[in-house]
Structures are given as structure tokens and as C-alpha cells.
Design an enzyme around this catalytic site. Sequence first.
Site, PDB file in Angstrom:
ATOM      1  CD  GLU A 216      -2.817  -1.365   2.361  1.00 47.70           C
ATOM      2  OE1 GLU A 216      -3.369  -0.152   2.903  1.00 47.70           O
ATOM      3  OE2 GLU A 216      -3.436  -2.117   2.635  1.00 47.70           O
ATOM      4  CE1 TYR A 281     -10.630  -3.155   4.374  1.00 49.71           C
ATOM      5  CE2 TYR A 281     -12.151  -4.736   3.472  1.00 49.71           C
ATOM      6  CZ  TYR A 281     -11.002  -4.360   3.737  1.00 49.71           C
ATOM      7  OH  TYR A 281      -9.849  -5.291   3.528  1.00 49.71           O
TER       8      TYR A 281
END
Length: 425
Positions: A216, A281
Site C-alpha cells: 500500500e 471498506y
Amino acid sequence: MLIHVVRRGETLEEIADDYRVDALWLAACNAVSPDGALAVGQTLAIRFPDRIHVVQSGEALIEIAARYDLTVRELWRRNWPLGGGENLYPGQTLVISYRDEAKLGPAAFNGYAYPFIEMDLLESELPYLTYMTPFTYGISAAGRILPLSDEKLRAAARIRGTRSVLHLSTLTEDGSFNTARGEMILTNEDIQARLIEDVLNLAEDKNFMGVDVDFEYLPRNLGAAYAEFLNKLRGALRTRRKFLWAALAPKVSADQKGLLYEAHDYQAIGAAVDAVLLMTYEWGYTYGPPMAVAPLPNVKAVLDYAVTEIPPGQIFMGIPNYGYDWTLPFIQGVTRARSISSQEAFRIAIEYQAAIQYDESAQSPFFYYTDRSGAVHEVWFEDARSLNAKLRLIDQYGFQGGGIWNLTRPFPQIWQVMDALYEIE
């Protein structure tokens, strides 16, 4: 399966009587406290036993499953109170089948578990999972894999027929995602080759069925290098008959701005791996304003874009198993929401006699309460209604399945809804 929303003044016994189900069974499958306390607006997942078996002295679970042409995993899924265990007692009632549950079809489910998860909880969840992924093997400053104490998790999964997956991320020793660690792996061929060899050896030694990569916060200029790294890793894993997944930030367009999104090229990564997890989410998050964790319109916008770049059969949709509690007023840069389980949200609503509301647009429950010190709170979380709405998208889009983040927070309703909707692979 039916989802009941508790009305003011209702009791567990009255609800059970209305649906002609056993009150103790209903309480156990929804983790209702022994005193039967319920919140207004709380959901109860209600399943209707059709065929049952009464345990005789000396019977074992494997014998009972075989008698009804079931696997032990299937028997565990139909009987949440067993907790994924094999302890039986004479006179115990086991559900063999439920009525009025037309399954949508087969689906695979993965769940992420921290090593500190309560083992009793994990054991109860594993029969509902195709895969279990311990979180996480990070990367050291030298580009080597950081260790993870996941032996108990993998042993519990093996006993319950759930496949373990190696999770590789750019988390550092301090537990945070690190852009520099990812850049080091993607720009240094020697370090990258050594890491791939480390991954292969670790996957082989610990009998992982595959690898799930989660790099990430990579800058845009590393996008092509990231896809190429994944392609190399998949080629190496295939020689060991193991698969490769990658986690993707929730994008709605190819050119979406932001460090979280820019290097995640959906098309290139989709072509380089066997499957992807869409992290659908964290719209409501620790440092952000109060809102649903996974508002359905936001989720669907990501899914609509994803299927234009990646075949649906390669996609696992992210399913949140948590919520947040914000203290009001929200002040940007100051307020920090507390992460809670949905079960904890119910407990708070009961304690403070708060009525749970439901946002029809976001398809998420929420409520307000005032704590003992007089501070007002806003809580958003997941319940059987919101999970039902999300889980049905797997079938609607033709996805391979879902990925649960994460297993550490107890909430039996998610497993009841999953098992009622799908034939879990």
C-alpha cells in the site's frame, strides 16, 4: 433465513415464540446475553431448523455427519453453538438442515486474523471460511520477511479444513505500512529476487496454499514495477502449485488521485495475479468524520469500475466486520474514533438504551448515545441487514467470493447470513 429488527418492548422469548424457534438456540446463534437484553433496532438472524438430530451417548460428530451425508464442516456451519469443536453430550440437539434457504450458489470466503485472536473465536469461525490469512508477514529494512507467530492459527485452520494463505505486506517492525520498503523491493532486482525466494521457502515450509500481497501507499511511478513484481512472483509460485492474490485500494477510476490508489493499476495487477481482494471498506475510519464504514453506493461504485478492468471471477469483495464509535463534536485532526465490533455496538446500545437506526441509502446501522460523563457519541457498524445487502453483491456481480476484515471481532450474525446465502467452498 429471516432478519428480525427488534421493536420497542419485545423480548427474546416473544420473538422466538412468534417465529416458532427455540429461544435458547436463537440467543446462542446471535450472541444475545444470558439476561436476554436487546436494543431497539437490533437485528436477529433467524434460521428455521428443518431436520434435527438428538445426540445419543457415545456418538461422535464425524459419525453423525456421515449418517446424513454431510461433512463435519457443514455440520459445524449449521450449528454455531458447537464453536467448531467436537464436544457433544447426550440429548444435545443438532441442526441437520434448515428450511426456506435457497442458496444463491457457491462462493469462496477468506478471513484475516491477527495472531492475538482468541482461539475459541477463531475455531468457531473457521468452518465458514475457505481460506484463513494470518496478518501479516512484513518486510524488514534489509528486504527480508519479518516473522509472524501464526502456528496456532494455521493448526486450527488445518483441523477444520480451512486453507492457510501467506499475507505479505509492506508493514514494518512498528506495524505501519511503509512506502520506502515497497520502493526498495520494486527497484532493486537483487533484493526482489531474494524476497521472492524467501516467500517460496516460507510458503513451502509452512504449507501455505498461496500468497496474498498487500503493498500500500506506493507512488504512481511504481505502478508498472509493482505489476511486474507480482507477475514474477506468480510465475515462481506456480512452479510450487500455489496461487497469488493482491489486495487493491477501492478505486472508482483508473486515474484516481492519492498515494493509496495511484500505483494500483487494476488491469495490470488483475492480469498479473490469480485473484484480487477489493478493500471495499474504511470510508468511515479512525480519523475521519462519522459515517458508514462501507456505504453501499460507494462500494458499488468501486465494483462497477473493477469489473471493467478485471474478470469478475477473479474478484474477492471486501466485507467489513467492525464499526467505529466517535465522540462528538467531530474535530478534524483531533477526534479519533474507537474501532469496535458489531457485538460491542449492540452492547453499548443496550447499556445506554439507545435506539439503533438504519440508513437506507448507506445500508448501514447507526445510533447516538450519551456516556456517563455527558459526552455524545455517534456509532456506525454492520448488522445482519447491512451484511446481507453486501454479501448478495457477490452473486449479483459473479465474484469468486468475499474477504472478511477481520476475524478478531466476534459477531456470529455475519456467519449466519453467509451460510444461509451461499454454499461455502
